[in-house]
Design an enzyme around this catalytic site. Structure first.
Site, PDB file in Angstrom:
ATOM      1  N   ASP A  28       0.873  -1.164   0.000  1.00 34.30           N
ATOM      2  CA  ASP A  28       0.000   0.000   0.000  1.00 34.30           C
ATOM      3  C   ASP A  28       0.916   1.221   0.000  1.00 34.30           C
ATOM      4  OD1 ASP A  28      -2.406   1.596   0.439  1.00 34.30           O
ATOM      5  OD2 ASP A  28      -1.744   1.764   2.531  1.00 34.30           O
ATOM      6  N   LEU A  29       0.367   2.410  -0.230  1.00 30.79           N
ATOM      7  CA  LEU A  29       1.167   3.631  -0.203  1.00 30.79           C
ATOM      8  C   LEU A  29       0.990   4.416   1.093  1.00 30.79           C
ATOM      9  CD1 LEU A  29       0.609   4.858  -3.891  1.00 30.79           C
ATOM     10  CD2 LEU A  29       2.678   3.821  -2.923  1.00 30.79           C
ATOM     11  N   ASP A  30      -0.236   4.927   1.328  1.00 28.00           N
ATOM     12  CA  ASP A  30      -0.493   5.819   2.458  1.00 28.00           C
ATOM     13  C   ASP A  30      -0.307   5.103   3.787  1.00 28.00           C
ATOM     14  OD1 ASP A  30      -1.157   7.765   0.588  1.00 28.00           O
ATOM     15  OD2 ASP A  30      -3.314   7.440   0.775  1.00 28.00           O
ATOM     16  N   TRP A  37      -1.707  10.620   4.048  1.00 25.06           N
ATOM     17  CA  TRP A  37      -2.651  10.288   2.990  1.00 25.06           C
ATOM     18  C   TRP A  37      -2.421  11.279   1.869  1.00 25.06           C
ATOM     19  CZ3 TRP A  37      -6.373  10.160   7.509  1.00 25.06           C
ATOM     20  CH2 TRP A  37      -6.563   8.861   7.945  1.00 25.06           C
ATOM     21  N   ARG A  86      -5.877   2.610  -2.779  1.00 26.12           N
ATOM     22  CA  ARG A  86      -7.260   2.993  -3.060  1.00 26.12           C
ATOM     23  C   ARG A  86      -7.436   4.509  -3.106  1.00 26.12           C
ATOM     24  NH1 ARG A  86     -11.344   1.157   0.409  1.00 26.12           N
ATOM     25  NH2 ARG A  86     -10.086   1.956   2.106  1.00 26.12           N
ATOM     26  N   LYS A 116      -9.379  -3.330  -2.835  1.00 21.13           N
ATOM     27  CA  LYS A 116      -8.052  -3.915  -3.038  1.00 21.13           C
ATOM     28  C   LYS A 116      -8.168  -5.282  -3.714  1.00 21.13           C
ATOM     29  CE  LYS A 116      -5.438  -0.888  -0.705  1.00 21.13           C
ATOM     30  NZ  LYS A 116      -4.099  -0.643  -0.275  1.00 21.13           N
ATOM     31  N   ASP A 139      -1.475  -0.834   5.999  1.00 24.42           N
ATOM     32  CA  ASP A 139      -1.712  -0.332   7.353  1.00 24.42           C
ATOM     33  C   ASP A 139      -3.164  -0.453   7.793  1.00 24.42           C
ATOM     34  OD1 ASP A 139      -2.757   3.000   7.169  1.00 24.42           O
ATOM     35  OD2 ASP A 139      -2.322   1.798   5.404  1.00 24.42           O
TER      36      ASP A 139
END
Length: 179
Positions: A28-30, A37, A86, A116, A139
């Site tokens: 994931d990124l954030d 975010w 997302r 996802k 996370d």
């Protein structure tokens, strides 16, 4: 320290038969690769100013400290890497990946709002790999739950990705696959 991480992963990989099935590592990124975010805490467009990445207000943008080394080492070990996010700030996320210099690491980029599960079905289709050949770091518990149900070993990240989180995740993958 970099050599220590690399050697630990090498030992895990060479001493364990089941890890040879692990082909794709997805993040994931954030709050997984960076501590914000991208759609609410920072303001695109992003740019380089005086050697730092900044947002449109000039606020410095940073990733978690060990992320660049982790991505580089995993790629050097031969894993295919991907992101599944997302976020509704697609352009901003892609721009940050480029500015951080990470585009060379990611074979798969699924960045758009929605489930996802859709992201992972796309990665599965594009890679011709099975879910049991993937591991996922995120996370958010809801994403971990959803992707675990697909058969992907999914690791809940509490304070961003670092070397220890990835090593523990790969060990969990090995343990889950040897049962």
């Amino acid at each position: 320290m970099k050599l220590f991480f690399f050697l630990n992963l090498f030992i895990i990989i060479t001493c364990t038969m089941k890890v040879d099935r692990l082909k794709i590592i997805v993040f994931d990124l954030d709050y997984t690769l960076w501590p914000f975010w991208v759609d609410t805490h920072v303001t695109p467009p992003f740019r380089i100013k005086n050697g730092s990445i900044v947002d449109s207000y000039g606020s410095k943008i940073k990733c978690y400290p060990e992320v660049p080394e982790v991505l580089s080492n995993l790629k050097a070990l031969g894993y295919e890497l991907g992101v599944a996010s997302r976020t509704s700030e697609i352009k901003g996320a892609e721009q940050l990946i480029q500015l951080f210099g990470w585009e060379k690491y990611f074979t798969y980029k699924e960045i758009f709002p929605g489930s996802k599960v859709t992201h992972f079905n796309n990665i599965k289709r594009e890679s011709n790999r099975h879910f049991d050949e993937m591991i996922f770091f995120d996370d958010e518990s809801r994403n971990i739950y959803d992707i675990n149900r697909l058969g992907v070993v999914s690791i809940l990240v509490r304070n961003g990705v670092n070397k220890q989180v990835v090593e523990n995740g790969i060990l969990q993958y090995v343990n889950d696959r040897s049962s």
